[in-house]
Enzyme design. Structure first.
Site, PDB file in Angstrom:
ATOM      1  N   SER A  53      24.665  42.062 -40.182  1.00 21.24           N
ATOM      2  CA  SER A  53      25.160  43.477 -39.840  1.00 21.24           C
ATOM      3  C   SER A  53      24.501  44.393 -38.447  1.00 21.24           C
ATOM      4  O   SER A  53      23.058  43.736 -38.190  1.00 21.24           O
ATOM      5  CB  SER A  53      24.849  45.152 -40.956  1.00 21.24           C
ATOM      6  OG  SER A  53      23.714  45.118 -40.908  1.00 21.24           O
ATOM      7  N   ASP A  54      24.737  45.815 -38.187  1.00 23.08           N
ATOM      8  CA  ASP A  54      23.347  45.910 -37.572  1.00 23.08           C
ATOM      9  C   ASP A  54      22.783  47.156 -37.984  1.00 23.08           C
ATOM     10  O   ASP A  54      22.759  47.474 -39.348  1.00 23.08           O
ATOM     11  CB  ASP A  54      24.692  47.561 -36.486  1.00 23.08           C
ATOM     12  CG  ASP A  54      24.185  47.694 -34.805  1.00 23.08           C
ATOM     13  OD1 ASP A  54      22.884  47.725 -35.309  1.00 23.08           O
ATOM     14  OD2 ASP A  54      24.050  47.898 -33.973  1.00 23.08           O
TER      15      ASP A  54
END
Length: 718
Positions: free
Chosen positions: A266-267
């Site tokens: 994920s960011d």
């Protein structure tokens, strides 16, 4: 360590140890880090303890060989199973030697130099202990209001795909396991982050699947085809679902359809953001949706370690899903050789020799030369070394040349524009006056600049945006230069002296107030560590501008998004039978951008003639030929090939870039440039998402940019 050994290791892990492998924390959380401090507060904020940290799988943002060795050594001493940490960082356009921002690199149209810049960035990062870089960013961009356009290579799917391959190859090389001076690449942001509504960061994205596949996905696929090891999710929604919880996007398309079996991360905080997005009621649901979507690593939030174990115990999530994610992380660690050598390439001695070395700086200088785009030149450039120059503007002596995402780059290491000029002319030929700041100024600054300018032969204005005015969260609704800079050039214009503007910025700008007043405009972007030297080379003709725009410059922000590969509409402006008013147009500005995709000037003069096709009835392929002649000084030209499908199953763009060649021609030299256009290059996504070409009428275009081209009609026969 082979796969059976990895499986044996996996089988020894508790469910808590498995879920901790899926958590990524920032460097200060780890013992042995030089950044480590009082982390009781942050631990409490995340509701985790030191046991979670001791079992976590990867570290965000660490740097320095000695520092990373200390973290790894301390961590392994306390690790029950001896699983090494992965160290990941944002090495976007350089580690310590900073290259031009990626949008500028896109304007080089030079894959060899782009690959070399990534190789150098990887080398500096690897000897400093880093294993993974969060690059390349291959999001296609059409809206310059979005600050992150500076991270992309531009608005075209084909060009972006070529750069994606070049960057991945540069970062990873041919054998990531044995080449300790390479790092694993992580392509981002999957997917379509560049299409955020209104050019506002983290905003909504709404695309048809056909448009997504045809325009936005090709560059990600190109990166993965080159062997990119990781994928980072985007912050935005795709078809109404945030990417980090989008099973259709991540598991069905990325993993099943494309066959990607690497790590998905994920960011920053994106999994927990499923809650404010409105698709998860709480952290437990956010964790459930993201793991089911196929996201392996959660960056800087802790929904996985808090909830995946109970989701497994409650029978909501199969432990096999967790095992899949953990195994992918272990396999990447194995591929990097970390089980045998947990310190990998981290070498404090080599780090001192390699980082910011002279060879790296020279490559940065060359790339900065080739990334700059000459937008206007009314016989003012190149400058003569006998001329007296006034260097005026907020960037006259500024070290803000590196741009966003330069991380460990330092302005102290940068060659300033002033220093570059003084390598060409004597100090008594150069006067320097700030004139104003980026967004504000004083009457005294302006008056001093005007007085200094009176004694000069040419006025060199260094204008632009501060680096924090672009990049992530650097979105702007008004993409003109700040009013104080427009006033500066207007006042200096009254002196009737030649004006050359050098622009430092991270996005295409609305250049009104600049383009009319200046005699020459050089778009330098944020040129990096060697920026001042490279710009001086260009200004004085020791290097010839060869950059070509990879993103259109709008005539006005009111056009945005404006891009070359647009559709025609049913009432196109300028058609032979078009009405005056009831066509697709603005009443107050042109439809066309100020400067189109592919545009750029040179000190050389190139002419195109004898364009022809090998056949007008294409079956499998046809040849496109054109002769290019240089009637000026030696220079490089980017010869560009576009195609239009006249009538398709769905409407087709007015032009699509299919190929290009960068050629060097001496004065008076001419060269025949040939392209081979294949049937495969004419395929596109149909309304039923089939990917095929249609027989019928086409036009090939060859020329120096997307606007100035020669038309060559042909038929595809099946």
């Amino acid at each position: 360590m082979d796969r059976s050994e990895l499986m044996n290791l996996l089988n020894q892990m508790t469910i808590e140890e498995k879920t901790a492998q899926l958590m990524q924390l920032a460097t200060p959380f780890y013992k042995g880090a030089k950044e480590a401090g009082e982390i009781t507060g942050p631990l409490e904020q995340l509701h985790i303890n030191e046991d979670h940290v001791r079992s976590s799988g990867s570290v965000l943002g660490a740097s320095g060989a000695e520092n990373i060795r200390n973290i790894q050594k301390t961590y392994l001493a306390e690790s029950r199973l001896g699983i090494p940490l992965l160290f990941m960082s944002d090495i976007v356009h350089g580690y310590k030697t900073i290259f031009p921002v990626p949008l500028a690199i896109g304007c080089s149209w030079d894959m060899q130099l782009a690959e070399e810049s990534a190789r150098i960035a990887a080398r500096e990062a690897a000897v400093s202990g880093i294993h993974v870089t969060f690059a390349p960013m291959v999001d296609l961009v059409r809206d310059p209001r979005w600050g992150r356009v500076m991270e992309s290579s531009g608005e075209d799917p084909h060009l972006n795909s070529e750069f994606a391959r070049a960057f991945v190859k540069g970062f990873q090389g041919d054998d990531l396991g044995s080449d300790l001076e390479r790092v694993a690449a992580c392509v981002k942001h999957f997917a379509a982050y560049g299409a955020v509504e209104a050019g506002r960061d983290y905003n909504y994205v709404d695309l048809s699947e056909r448009e997504l596949r045809e325009t936005y996905l090709p560059a990600y696929k190109a990166a993965l085809d080159e062997g990119c090891e990781m994928v980072m999710t985007a912050f935005n929604t795709v078809d109404g679902i945030p990417a980090s919880g989008n099973k259709r996007l991540m598991r069905e398309l990325l993993r099943y359809e494309w066959g990607f079996n690497g790590v998905v991360i994920s960011d920053w905080g994106a999994i927990k953001e499923l809650i404010p997005h409105g698709v998860a009621e709480d952290e437990r649901e956010a964790a459930y949706k993201s793991i089911m979507a196929g996201v392996d690593i959660e960056m800087m939030t802790t929904t996985y370690v808090h909830h995946l174990s109970s989701l497994v115990r409650d029978g909501v999530v199969s432990e096999e899903i967790i095992d899949e994610a953990v195994l992918r992380i272990l396999e990447l660690k194995q591929k990097l050789g970390l089980f045998e050598n947990p310190f990998r390439g981290a070498d404090p001695t080599l780090e001192k020799e390699v980082v910011l070395c002279e060879n790296h700086r020279q490559t940065a200088r060359k790339l900065a030369q080739k990334s700059s785009v000459l937008l206007k030149n009314e016989n003012v450039l190149p400058l003569q070394k006998r001329q007296r120059v006034s260097l005026i503007g907020p960037f006259a002596e500024s070290d803000d040349l590196l741009g966003p995402w330069s991380w460990l780059g330092s302005g102290e290491d940068a060659i300033l524009l002033k220093e570059g000029l003084l390598s060409k002319i004597s100090p008594n030929q150069l006067q320097i006056a700030k004139g104003c700041g980026v967004e504000s100024g004083t009457k005294e600054e302006l008056a001093y600049a005007i007085e200094a300018a009176k004694n000069s032969d040419v006025l060199l204005l260094a204008l632009g945006e501060r680096s924090d005015m672009s990049g992530e969260a650097g979105c702007r609704a008004d993409i003109r230069l700040p009013e104080v800079q427009l006033e500066l050039i207007a006042r200096l214009k009254e002196l009737n002296k030649p004006i050359v503007v050098v622009l430092f910025n991270g996005r295409p700008l609305d250049l009104h107030g600049i383009i009319e007043e200046a005699d020459a405009v050089l778009e330098a972007w944020y040129p990096g560590t060697e920026g001042g030297a490279a710009i001086a080379d260009l200004l004085y003709g020791d290097a010839n501008p060869s950059g070509r725009l990879s993103m259109s410059f709008p005539y006005s922000v009111g056009q945005v998004p404006v891009y070359y590969n647009h559709f025609n509409t049913g009432r196109p402006k300028g058609a032979p039978d078009a009405q005056v008013r009831y066509v697709s147009q603005y009443l107050d500005i042109p439809n066309e951008p100020l400067f189109p995709f592919g545009y750029g000037l040179s000190y050389a003069s190139f002419s195109y003639h004898n364009a022809s096709l090998s056949t007008t009835k294409m079956t499998e392929e046809l040849g496109v030929r054109v002769t290019v002649k240089n009637t000026g000084v030696e220079g490089e030209e980017v010869v560009q090939l576009y195609v239009r499908d006249i009538a398709g199953d769905v409407v087709r763009p007015m032009k699509e870039l299919k190929d290009f060649k960068k050629i060097l021609l001496r004065r008076g030299e001419e060269k025949e440039v040939t392209f081979t256009l294949t049937e495969k290059q004419l395929r596109y996504q149909h309304s039923d998402l089939s990917f095929e070409s249609d027989p019928g009428a086409f036009v090939a275009y060859v020329g120096s940019n997307s606007r100035d081209v020669i038309e060559l009609p042909f038929q595809l026969v099946k």
